[in-house]
Design an enzyme around this catalytic site. Structure first.
Site, PDB file in Angstrom:
ATOM      1  N   ASP A  99      50.386  32.225  40.376  1.00 38.70           N
ATOM      2  CA  ASP A  99      49.131  31.697  40.887  1.00 38.70           C
ATOM      3  C   ASP A  99      49.336  31.273  42.334  1.00 38.70           C
ATOM      4  O   ASP A  99      50.347  30.658  42.666  1.00 38.70           O
ATOM      5  CB  ASP A  99      48.738  30.456  40.049  1.00 38.70           C
ATOM      6  CG  ASP A  99      47.294  30.459  39.646  1.00 38.70           C
ATOM      7  OD1 ASP A  99      46.450  30.396  40.548  1.00 38.70           O
ATOM      8  OD2 ASP A  99      47.015  30.511  38.436  1.00 38.70           O
ATOM      9  N   ASP A 201      43.567  31.750  43.392  1.00 39.92           N
ATOM     10  CA  ASP A 201      42.648  30.738  42.885  1.00 39.92           C
ATOM     11  C   ASP A 201      41.397  30.627  43.762  1.00 39.92           C
ATOM     12  O   ASP A 201      41.501  30.611  44.994  1.00 39.92           O
ATOM     13  CB  ASP A 201      43.403  29.395  42.882  1.00 39.92           C
ATOM     14  CG  ASP A 201      42.663  28.315  42.147  1.00 39.92           C
ATOM     15  OD1 ASP A 201      42.450  28.473  40.928  1.00 39.92           O
ATOM     16  OD2 ASP A 201      42.289  27.309  42.780  1.00 39.92           O
ATOM     17  N   GLU A 270      40.422  35.385  41.850  1.00 37.13           N
ATOM     18  CA  GLU A 270      39.533  34.630  40.965  1.00 37.13           C
ATOM     19  C   GLU A 270      38.235  34.409  41.729  1.00 37.13           C
ATOM     20  O   GLU A 270      38.161  33.570  42.633  1.00 37.13           O
ATOM     21  CB  GLU A 270      40.140  33.276  40.573  1.00 37.13           C
ATOM     22  CG  GLU A 270      39.298  32.614  39.479  1.00 37.13           C
ATOM     23  CD  GLU A 270      39.268  31.093  39.510  1.00 37.13           C
ATOM     24  OE1 GLU A 270      38.746  30.510  38.555  1.00 37.13           O
ATOM     25  OE2 GLU A 270      39.743  30.484  40.484  1.00 37.13           O
ATOM     26  N   HIS A 333      42.008  29.562  31.096  1.00 35.13           N
ATOM     27  CA  HIS A 333      42.202  28.114  30.967  1.00 35.13           C
ATOM     28  C   HIS A 333      41.002  27.292  31.427  1.00 35.13           C
ATOM     29  O   HIS A 333      41.084  26.064  31.461  1.00 35.13           O
ATOM     30  CB  HIS A 333      43.444  27.714  31.761  1.00 35.13           C
ATOM     31  CG  HIS A 333      43.258  27.941  33.232  1.00 35.13           C
ATOM     32  ND1 HIS A 333      43.109  29.188  33.795  1.00 35.13           N
ATOM     33  CD2 HIS A 333      43.135  27.077  34.258  1.00 35.13           C
ATOM     34  CE1 HIS A 333      42.916  29.082  35.088  1.00 35.13           C
ATOM     35  NE2 HIS A 333      42.934  27.802  35.399  1.00 35.13           N
ATOM     36  N   ASP A 334      39.924  27.968  31.816  1.00 37.54           N
ATOM     37  CA  ASP A 334      38.723  27.247  32.247  1.00 37.54           C
ATOM     38  C   ASP A 334      37.555  27.458  31.291  1.00 37.54           C
ATOM     39  O   ASP A 334      36.475  26.916  31.525  1.00 37.54           O
ATOM     40  CB  ASP A 334      38.277  27.735  33.639  1.00 37.54           C
ATOM     41  CG  ASP A 334      39.285  27.427  34.735  1.00 37.54           C
ATOM     42  OD1 ASP A 334      39.940  26.371  34.662  1.00 37.54           O
ATOM     43  OD2 ASP A 334      39.422  28.253  35.655  1.00 37.54           O
TER      44      ASP A 334
END
Ligand code: GLC
Length: 538
Positions: A99, A201, A270, A333-334
């Site tokens: 990430d 991100d 993302e 994870h969101d």
């Protein structure tokens, strides 16, 4: 055309805090990931892992508030353990994607600590500082995604700084060339360590309106969820993210990656954009490429509906620029866990769909065993978003991986775990390996078939119109002599269909009737998905 690993492979997201705890402190770590590499490469059979942040961090946003981009938080290990993970993964033919968090860093990062020292500090302009309006209020109406104003007052230097997420995550000023140079240096650091790519991100957030104009109000916005915060959706976010200048940054990043290593490194953006034409713009152009894979999040909102599924995939396919490679995400994870968005049978069919569409699928840890969204009580809640805005918390999809039916589901030998283990009894890897028709065994089977099928890995996609209606969606994947058919019955009824002669049923989600005789006249069970091969597969 030779396909790259990030096109033919399947990516698996690991949230390091929750995957495997090797040192018994109740928090997952890199040694834990090392201990499970064999599961990933062999038992499950994925091709790449993406690790959510493991960098030093005060953990206000669980690692997405980085205080040092070129090290490992002691909670997760150290650089030597990271190198060991990388070497061992590579020895198992697993690629490792990390990430990269470019929009903001922790307010404890030395760069921000310097920046907030004085208005003439050399790092002042690395972040976004603005004067208050004459009445002392913030410079504009921008909101933090996690609730409240996006501006935080700094008493010491008498200015506001911008934070699009929590106030402990200060937004960088990417219009300052020194920031870009420093962040590209970070990328180079990890490339030199031999990582295989980056998941970037909130990639589109890094450049904002240079004039800092107010966002227009969203007339159709929902009512505020919390009395102290304006709902984020009360504005149309056209000025606080996604400024067109972002494209130049990611084109430069692509050039850097492509020059690095025979074009083998991947960049995944993302980008929460649900307009396919806009999303496609993040691929760049043939002459000036940007992301290899701008994440496609549209399946996250897909209901169990044949027409909607078909329409979504077809319009996405139609929007892709020449040479752009598709990709699909069903969980992360969101977002609410996939197994809590669909019923059990639907979940199996959607898993088959995910692994047979054209493009790179990204799986989320635990989705292969159907881990459910956990209800986390307020006193155990960790996620700052959930604490700020009730109802929007993400802890429910971040609970520890369930490996066995032992204490803490085999995730940790510690006294307690950072988030409660959701289910110690029923849903776990060990039991599902023993049950022939478990979800895990379905994933294993599909991943194995996918590996051996060029049609599934890189073949073309087409809806089979003659068989498709509002209850059924059938599509084919094909390349050269190889062809697969995917039949999904979205209805609650069994359905008998006649097919041209087929050689082999490869996988079905509801029945174990794989007999060849059944093929020409085939009964699809309610909510069943079936994968057929037109020619025998070797
Ligand atoms: C991304 C991450 C999310 C994080 C946010 C701020 O959306 O996926 O977990 O909180 O960015 O970094």
């Amino acid at each position: 055309m030779k396909f790259k690993w990030w096109q033919t492979g399947v990516i698996y997201q690991i949230y390091p805090r929750s995957f495997m705890d090797a040192n018994g402190d109740g928090i997952g770590d890199l040694q834990g990931v090392i201990n499970r590499l064999d599961y990933l490469a062999h038992t499950l059979g994925v091709d790449a892992i993406w690790l959510s942040p493991f960098y030093p961090s005060p953990m206000v946003d669980f690692g997405y508030d980085v205080s040092n981009y070129v090290d490992v938080d002691p909670m997760f290990g150290d650089l030597a353990i990271f190198d060991e993970l990388l070497n061992k993964a590579h020895a198992l033919n697993l690629k490792v994607i990390i990430d990269f968090v470019p929009n903001h860093c922790s307010d404890q990062h030395p760069w921000f600590l310097e920046s907030r020292q004085s208005k003439d500090n050399p790092k002042r302009d690395w972040f976004i500082w603005k004067d208050a309006k004459p009445d002392g209020s913030p410079p504009n109406n921008w909101l933090s995604v996690f609730g409240g104003s996006a501006w935080e007052w700094d008493e010491h230097t008498q200015q506001y700084y911008l934070h699009k997420f929590v106030k402990e995550q200060a937004d960088f000023n990417w219009r300052n060339p020194e920031v870009k140079a420093a962040m590209f240096e970070v990328i180079r650091f990890w490339l030199n360590r031999k990582v295989d790519g980056f998941r970037i991100d909130v990639a589109h957030f890094i450049l904002k309106d240079p004039d800092f104009r107010d966002n227009p109000l969203n007339e159709n916005g929902e009512t505020p969820l919390h009395k102290d915060f304006k709902d984020y959706d009360s504005q149309i976010h056209i000025h606080d993210k996604g400024h067109q200048d972002v494209h130049e940054v990611y084109a430069d990043l692509r050039t850097m990656l492509d020059n690095f290593d025979e074009k083998e490194k991947v960049s995944i953006g993302e980008i929460h954009v649900f307009d396919f034409d806009l999303l496609s713009s993040y691929y760049g152009s043939v002459e000036r490429k940007e992301f290899h894979l701008p994440f496609n999040f549209t399946l996250l909102g897909l209901p169990w509906d044949a027409t909607k599924a078909r329409h979504l995939v077809e319009s996405y396919e139609a929007s892709l620029p020449k040479n752009a490679w598709p990709n699909y995400v069903m969980g992360n994870h969101d977002e609410k866990r996939m197994a809590s968005r669909f019923e059990k049978d639907e979940l199996r069919a959607m898993s088959l769909m995910l692994l047979t569409l054209r493009g790179t699928p990204t799986l989320y840890y635990g989705d292969e065993i159907g881990m459910l969204e956990a209800e986390i009580p307020l006193d155990k809640m960790q996620d700052p978003w959930g604490i700020n805005v009730p109802g929007l918390g993400r802890d429910g999809c971040r609970t520890p991986m369930q490996w066995t039916n032992a204490k803490h589901a085999g995730f940790s030998e510690g006294a307690s775990t950072w988030l409660p283990v959701f289910d110690e009894q029923n849903i776990n890897v060990k039991d599902q390996l023993e049950e022939e028709d478990s979800l895990l065994n379905l994933y294993r089977k599909l991943l194995k078939i996918r590996r051996s099928s060029d049609a599934l890995k890189c073949g073309a996609f087409e809806t089979l119109n003659a068989y498709t209606n509002d209850q059924f969606w059938f599509y084919r994947r094909f390349v050269d002599q190889e062809e697969c058919w995917i039949l999904i019955n979205f209805s609650k009824e069994k359905k008998k269909i006649n097919l041209p002669s087929f050689a082999q049923i490869l996988c079905r989600t509801q029945s174990d009737d794989m007999s060849k005789e059944a093929i020409q006249s085939l009964t699809l069970e309610a909510k069943e998905a079936i994968l057929l091969a037109k020619n025998p597969m070797t």
